[in-house]
Design a protein around this motif. Structure first.
Motif, PDB file in Angstrom:
ATOM      1  N   VAL A 107       0.841  -1.204   0.000  1.00  0.00           N
ATOM      2  CA  VAL A 107       0.000   0.000   0.000  1.00  0.00           C
ATOM      3  C   VAL A 107       0.873   1.251   0.000  1.00  0.00           C
ATOM      4  O   VAL A 107       0.621   2.200  -0.750  1.00  0.00           O
ATOM      5  CB  VAL A 107      -0.970  -0.006   1.214  1.00  0.00           C
ATOM      6  N   ILE A 108       1.923   1.260   0.822  1.00  0.00           N
ATOM      7  CA  ILE A 108       2.817   2.418   0.872  1.00  0.00           C
ATOM      8  C   ILE A 108       3.486   2.626  -0.483  1.00  0.00           C
ATOM      9  O   ILE A 108       3.551   3.754  -0.985  1.00  0.00           O
ATOM     10  CB  ILE A 108       3.859   2.266   1.992  1.00  0.00           C
ATOM     11  N   LEU A 109       3.947   1.548  -1.114  1.00  0.00           N
ATOM     12  CA  LEU A 109       4.575   1.657  -2.429  1.00  0.00           C
ATOM     13  C   LEU A 109       3.590   2.200  -3.459  1.00  0.00           C
ATOM     14  O   LEU A 109       3.912   3.114  -4.233  1.00  0.00           O
ATOM     15  CB  LEU A 109       5.116   0.297  -2.883  1.00  0.00           C
ATOM     16  N   ARG A 110       2.373   1.668  -3.450  1.00  0.00           N
ATOM     17  CA  ARG A 110       1.343   2.153  -4.380  1.00  0.00           C
ATOM     18  C   ARG A 110       1.104   3.640  -4.180  1.00  0.00           C
ATOM     19  O   ARG A 110       1.078   4.417  -5.142  1.00  0.00           O
ATOM     20  CB  ARG A 110       0.043   1.378  -4.147  1.00  0.00           C
ATOM     21  N   ASP A 111       0.957   4.059  -2.922  1.00  0.00           N
ATOM     22  CA  ASP A 111       0.691   5.465  -2.631  1.00  0.00           C
ATOM     23  C   ASP A 111       1.875   6.343  -3.025  1.00  0.00           C
ATOM     24  O   ASP A 111       1.701   7.425  -3.589  1.00  0.00           O
ATOM     25  CB  ASP A 111       0.357   5.646  -1.156  1.00  0.00           C
ATOM     26  N   HIS A 112       3.074   5.871  -2.733  1.00  0.00           N
ATOM     27  CA  HIS A 112       4.273   6.626  -3.097  1.00  0.00           C
ATOM     28  C   HIS A 112       4.339   6.821  -4.615  1.00  0.00           C
ATOM     29  O   HIS A 112       4.619   7.920  -5.102  1.00  0.00           O
ATOM     30  CB  HIS A 112       5.527   5.911  -2.586  1.00  0.00           C
ATOM     31  N   GLN A 113       4.055   5.770  -5.342  1.00  0.00           N
ATOM     32  CA  GLN A 113       4.077   5.852  -6.810  1.00  0.00           C
ATOM     33  C   GLN A 113       2.978   6.779  -7.328  1.00  0.00           C
ATOM     34  O   GLN A 113       3.160   7.456  -8.337  1.00  0.00           O
ATOM     35  CB  GLN A 113       3.967   4.462  -7.429  1.00  0.00           C
ATOM     36  N   ALA A 114       1.856   6.827  -6.620  1.00  0.00           N
ATOM     37  CA  ALA A 114       0.755   7.715  -7.009  1.00  0.00           C
ATOM     38  C   ALA A 114       1.025   9.165  -6.593  1.00  0.00           C
ATOM     39  O   ALA A 114       0.368  10.083  -7.075  1.00  0.00           O
ATOM     40  CB  ALA A 114      -0.555   7.236  -6.393  1.00  0.00           C
ATOM     41  N   GLY A 115       1.958   9.352  -5.670  1.00  0.00           N
ATOM     42  CA  GLY A 115       2.284  10.697  -5.213  1.00  0.00           C
ATOM     43  C   GLY A 115       1.361  11.234  -4.146  1.00  0.00           C
ATOM     44  O   GLY A 115       1.418  12.413  -3.813  1.00  0.00           O
ATOM     45  N   GLU A 116       0.506  10.366  -3.584  1.00  0.00           N
ATOM     46  CA  GLU A 116      -0.414  10.787  -2.522  1.00  0.00           C
ATOM     47  C   GLU A 116      -0.914   9.577  -1.751  1.00  0.00           C
ATOM     48  O   GLU A 116      -0.865   8.454  -2.226  1.00  0.00           O
ATOM     49  CB  GLU A 116      -1.599  11.542  -3.107  1.00  0.00           C
ATOM     50  N   ARG A 117      -1.440   9.823  -0.568  1.00  0.00           N
ATOM     51  CA  ARG A 117      -2.041   8.756   0.224  1.00  0.00           C
ATOM     52  C   ARG A 117      -3.419   8.487  -0.346  1.00  0.00           C
ATOM     53  O   ARG A 117      -4.247   9.392  -0.486  1.00  0.00           O
ATOM     54  CB  ARG A 117      -2.137   9.172   1.696  1.00  0.00           C
TER      55      ARG A 117
END
Length: 143
Positions: A107-117
């Motif tokens: 989840v953290i990786l996905r959010d980091h790649q998306a640039g937001e939580r």
């Protein structure tokens, strides 16, 4: 503290074990006999318990261990010892298995790649950052 942390986190020695404390004291050049005498006494016991009680009460810690993972690059910052960011920190309360943490890191990786939580069903288990809502001018994030 560095010598004790190294033993605890890197060498897997309990920080509460007498031998670990004395080895760390010896390593940094403290008087080991004085350390033994202190550990054999009840000196400062009331101060330690009072501090422990105040800290868990004031910081609203309800489970041990408590992990509040901040990701400043996306503004996900928080926990009991940090001011809140734009988004909540990722919070894990209590002991969890590898799979739980693996999913959290995904989840953290996905959010980091998306640039937001991203607040969705996948992130729901990691959303218990009540310190966010207790900070002046801050409310909880909506889902």
């Amino acid at each position: 503290m560095s010598a004790l942390n190294k033993r605890h986190f890197e060498q897997r020695q309990s920080a509460s074990a007498r031998s670990t404390l004395l080895d760390a004291a010896r390593e940094v050049g403290l008087d080991v006999a004085a350390a033994v005498a202190f550990l054999d006494s009840r000196e400062l016991e009331d101060v330690v318990w009072k501090s422990y009680g105040q800290t868990i009460y004031e910081k609203k810690i309800h489970s041990i261990p408590l992990f509040a993972l901040s990701v400043p690059s996306i503004g996900a910052v928080g926990g009991p010892f940090r001011p809140p960011g734009k988004h909540e920190a990722y919070v894990v309360r209590g002991s969890m298995d590898e799979e739980y943490f693996f999913k959290l890191f995904q989840v953290i990786l996905r959010d980091h790649q998306a640039g937001e939580r991203i607040y969705d069903e996948r992130s729901q288990p990691y959303r218990l950052d009540e310190w966010r809502s207790s900070a002046p001018g801050r409310g909880t994030c909506s889902t």
